[in-house]
Design a protein around this motif. Structure first.
Motif, mmCIF file in Angstrom:
data_model
loop_
_atom_site.group_PDB
_atom_site.id
_atom_site.type_symbol
_atom_site.label_atom_id
_atom_site.label_comp_id
_atom_site.label_asym_id
_atom_site.label_seq_id
_atom_site.Cartn_x
_atom_site.Cartn_y
_atom_site.Cartn_z
ATOM 1 N N VAL A 124 77.150 60.371 20.811
ATOM 2 C CA VAL A 124 75.841 60.525 20.927
ATOM 3 C C VAL A 124 76.416 58.701 20.553
ATOM 4 C CG1 VAL A 124 74.951 62.589 20.071
ATOM 5 C CG2 VAL A 124 76.654 60.863 18.249
ATOM 6 N N ARG A 125 75.023 57.753 20.374
ATOM 7 C CA ARG A 125 74.830 56.723 19.818
ATOM 8 C C ARG A 125 75.095 56.844 18.058
ATOM 9 N NH1 ARG A 125 69.428 54.984 21.496
ATOM 10 N NH2 ARG A 125 69.315 57.620 21.593
ATOM 11 N N LYS A 126 75.689 56.314 17.859
ATOM 12 C CA LYS A 126 76.593 55.600 16.399
ATOM 13 C C LYS A 126 75.652 56.224 15.760
ATOM 14 C CE LYS A 126 79.028 52.998 13.330
ATOM 15 N NZ LYS A 126 79.605 52.025 12.631
ATOM 16 N N GLN A 127 73.885 55.250 15.369
ATOM 17 C CA GLN A 127 73.242 55.527 15.002
ATOM 18 C C GLN A 127 72.990 56.473 14.229
ATOM 19 O OE1 GLN A 127 70.043 52.765 16.616
ATOM 20 N NE2 GLN A 127 69.361 54.144 17.229
ATOM 21 N N LYS A 128 72.764 57.649 15.546
ATOM 22 C CA LYS A 128 71.956 59.260 14.967
ATOM 23 C C LYS A 128 73.132 59.984 14.445
ATOM 24 C CE LYS A 128 68.781 59.210 18.759
ATOM 25 N NZ LYS A 128 67.553 59.029 18.307
ATOM 26 N N VAL A 129 74.408 59.331 14.543
ATOM 27 C CA VAL A 129 75.482 60.186 13.989
ATOM 28 C C VAL A 129 74.554 60.749 11.795
ATOM 29 C CG1 VAL A 129 77.447 60.283 12.450
ATOM 30 C CG2 VAL A 129 77.744 59.887 14.671
ATOM 31 N N ASP A 130 74.999 62.041 11.731
ATOM 32 C CA ASP A 130 74.385 62.199 10.292
ATOM 33 C C ASP A 130 74.780 62.787 9.994
ATOM 34 O OD1 ASP A 130 74.131 65.074 11.381
ATOM 35 O OD2 ASP A 130 71.395 65.299 12.077
ATOM 36 N N ASN A 131 74.982 63.919 8.917
ATOM 37 C CA ASN A 131 75.675 64.688 7.897
ATOM 38 C C ASN A 131 76.486 65.802 8.559
ATOM 39 O OD1 ASN A 131 73.417 66.400 7.356
ATOM 40 N ND2 ASN A 131 73.352 65.225 4.816
ATOM 41 N N ARG A 132 75.831 66.131 9.558
ATOM 42 C CA ARG A 132 76.139 67.312 9.681
ATOM 43 C C ARG A 132 77.062 67.239 10.644
ATOM 44 N NH1 ARG A 132 70.980 68.673 13.985
ATOM 45 N NH2 ARG A 132 70.996 66.144 13.673
ATOM 46 N N VAL A 133 77.638 66.230 11.276
ATOM 47 C CA VAL A 133 78.407 66.168 12.291
ATOM 48 C C VAL A 133 79.798 64.592 11.669
ATOM 49 C CG1 VAL A 133 78.132 66.633 14.672
ATOM 50 C CG2 VAL A 133 77.859 63.982 13.528
ATOM 51 N N LYS A 134 80.851 65.104 12.040
ATOM 52 C CA LYS A 134 82.406 63.800 11.726
ATOM 53 C C LYS A 134 82.530 63.255 12.462
ATOM 54 C CE LYS A 134 85.621 66.114 9.718
ATOM 55 N NZ LYS A 134 86.684 65.748 8.966
ATOM 56 N N VAL A 135 82.532 61.644 12.763
ATOM 57 C CA VAL A 135 83.580 60.671 13.847
ATOM 58 C C VAL A 135 84.555 61.015 14.258
ATOM 59 C CG1 VAL A 135 83.130 58.654 14.481
ATOM 60 C CG2 VAL A 135 81.011 59.095 13.064
ATOM 61 N N LEU A 136 84.837 61.368 14.945
ATOM 62 C CA LEU A 136 86.753 61.174 15.411
ATOM 63 C C LEU A 136 87.098 59.717 16.410
ATOM 64 C CD1 LEU A 136 86.587 65.140 16.844
ATOM 65 C CD2 LEU A 136 87.620 64.326 14.727
ATOM 66 N N LEU A 137 85.809 58.953 17.063
ATOM 67 C CA LEU A 137 86.354 58.493 17.607
ATOM 68 C C LEU A 137 85.125 56.795 17.803
ATOM 69 C CD1 LEU A 137 88.600 56.432 19.428
ATOM 70 C CD2 LEU A 137 87.751 58.369 21.073
ATOM 71 N N LEU A 138 85.186 56.200 18.001
ATOM 72 C CA LEU A 138 84.198 55.740 17.757
ATOM 73 C C LEU A 138 84.815 54.775 19.621
ATOM 74 C CD1 LEU A 138 83.432 53.307 15.170
ATOM 75 C CD2 LEU A 138 81.547 55.381 16.399
ATOM 76 N N LEU A 139 83.753 54.356 20.113
ATOM 77 C CA LEU A 139 83.894 53.694 22.348
ATOM 78 C C LEU A 139 82.999 52.526 22.083
ATOM 79 C CD1 LEU A 139 83.867 57.240 24.011
ATOM 80 C CD2 LEU A 139 85.986 55.710 23.504
ATOM 81 N N THR A 140 83.123 51.763 22.484
ATOM 82 C CA THR A 140 82.626 50.690 22.921
ATOM 83 C C THR A 140 82.329 50.771 24.049
ATOM 84 O OG1 THR A 140 83.686 49.080 21.782
ATOM 85 C CG2 THR A 140 82.762 48.117 23.221
#
Lengths: 145, 326
Positions: A124-140
């Motif tokens: 998802v777009r980074k700004q959509k991330v919330d506390n239901r999920v965790k970020v494993l990797l950020l992609l440009t």
């Protein structure tokens, strides 16, 4: 001049975010023990060549619909190919009984599915991330030309 | 809103089968119809394949796949009436995969023999010509029944896929395919040099069920495939030798190129083949063809094949076909 500079500043603030490349967040459930993922592993997961996560669960990779700009951008970033350019690959996989990643209707649908399903992974777009999920990797992302 | 309602791919799409709700079952297949007009024989029309895939994968460590194939379903031509006289059905593939981990899957059942690349993706909608290169089927059995260990590992940051198999066709496949293995062992390796180029190597040691002398064959093969944008180059070569001195060693191979024409839907195909034969001199053929793919799962093909010492295995003539993955 006193009017021009504030106007330019305003245009920069309002105009640039539209064109700016917003990072893509690769996410899994918030309660997953996984912390990070490499780009190479992500590629294998989305090709369905890596089927089992480090915890022993089946990976459930999720995609957005083919026409979604985020899907197209994700596909270009990961494979340097648009979704329609991967159809030959998926036809061969289908002949061998392997289906492509599940397609969800929206980013919110991805978040909801990821939060509720062990082994699932989406973007998802980074700004959509919330506390239901965790970020494993950020992609440009590579935007579509 | 339920999670199922978020799912956007439950609708049927050509080339990916029909998913039966959330059962993990998927049903699909492919069909192929062709017209062959050999230079020295009457022309005929044939529905050569009507295959039904049944896949089951509910997200557990087990995965099932079967392909029930109807062969030569309908045939008619210049000197024969249209009819079902040659129709036959068989399970071309029928296996259960157990995923042990990311590097190893155990397959039990009947599967395509992993020799070269063409044999394991041979479905008409996935290949560029109506005719099949001799080297991809003549010197070995295209199927094996038994146990296969397969998977992939990373070597020098690149993927190496492997498969190792043992065949016990008599025990596991009572309804045997054409020229089945009697028993055999083999392996195939495929290395991805980059996203566009892959090379493979095959080894097999086997005897064929139809070979009354119970002769044992040893086979080695190399294959490569390169694709970029819509261009493709591929080649396979096999060498087969036998235990008995009176059985001729054979070399067979092909090289094929595909390039886009006019638009993204039209392709020109060229292929050169050579093949040693038991009863004749080495055959050689050239194939020139056109393919029209309005959609990736659907293809129309037209080609002409011309060669020397090729009457038995790959006769001169014109072929046209239509194939669809559904």
């Amino acid at each position: 001049m006193r009017v021009v500079y504030p106007l330019l500043f305003f245009l920069l603030l309002t105009g640039f975010p539209v064109c700016a490349v917003e990072p893509l967040a690769v996410v899994t459930a918030a309660n997953s023990p996984l912390e990070t993922l490499s780009l190479d592993n992500l590629k294998l997961i989305y090709q369905r060549k890596s089927q089992i996560d480090p915890e022993g669960n089946r990976w459930v990779p999720l995609n957005l619909p083919v026409a979604d700009p985020l899907r197209r951008s994700f596909s270009l970033t990961l494979f340097s190919l648009l979704p329609e350019e991967q159809e030959d690959y998926w036809n061969v996989q289908y002949f061998n009984g392997i289906t492509p990643p599940k397609v969800m209707a929206s980013e919110e649908a991805v978040l909801r599915f990821v939060a509720a399903t062990t082994g699932s992974i989406g973007y998802v777009r980074k700004q959509k991330v919330d506390n239901r999920v965790k970020v494993l990797l950020l992609l440009t992302p590579n935007p579509e030309k | 809103m339920s999670l199922a309602a978020d799912d956007a791919d439950s609708a049927y799409r050509l080339g990916s089968g029909y998913a039966v709700d959330e059962t993990g079952l998927r049903i699909g297949g492919y069909a192929n119809a062709k017209i062959d007009a050999p230079r020295a024989a009457p022309f005929y029309f044939e529905v050569t394949d009507l295959s039904l895939f049944i896949t089951w994968d509910n997200g557990s460590r087990l995965r099932f796949f079967s392909e029930l194939e109807g062969g030569d379903v309908l045939r008619g031509g210049e000197d024969e009436a249209l009819g079902l006289q040659y129709a036959h059905f068989e399970f071309e593939r029928f296996y259960l995969d157990t995923l042990i981990d990311n590097n190893l899957t155990i397959r039990l059942g009947k599967f395509l023999t992993p020799i070269g690349r063409w044999n394991v993706i041979h479905a008409a909608p996935l290949v560029w010509t109506t005719s099949r290169p001799v080297a991809t089927e003549n010197s070995f059995s295209t199927h094996a029944s038994g146990l296969m260990l397969h998977g992939s590992v990373m070597v020098a940051n690149r993927q190496l896929e492997y498969s190792v198999y043992g065949d016990a066709t008599d025990a596991l496949d009572p309804h045997q395919s054409r020229e089945p293995l009697n028993n055999g062992v083999g392996a195939h390796l495929r290395y991805y040099l980059d996203d566009t180029l892959q090379i493979g190597a095959s080894f097999a040691n086997f005897s064929l069920n139809d070979d009354l002398s119970a002769n044992r064959h040893h086979l080695a093969g190399l294959d490569f495939s390169w694709s970029y944008q819509k261009f493709e180059l591929s080649s396979e070569i096999v060498y087969r030798t036998s235990d008995r001195a009176n059985v001729k060693d054979i070399w067979q191979g092909f090289a094929q190129s595909v390039m886009p024409l006019f638009s993204q839907h039209w392709f020109a195909v060229g292929r050169y083949e050579f093949f040693d034969q038991e009863l004749d001199k080495t055959g050689q053929v050239g194939v020139l063809g056109l393919a029209y793919r309005p959609l990736p799962p659907l293809v129309w093909k037209l080609e002409y094949r011309l060669g020397t010492h090729n009457e038995l295995l790959a006769p001169d003539g014109l072929s046209a076909s239509f194939a669809v993955l559904f």
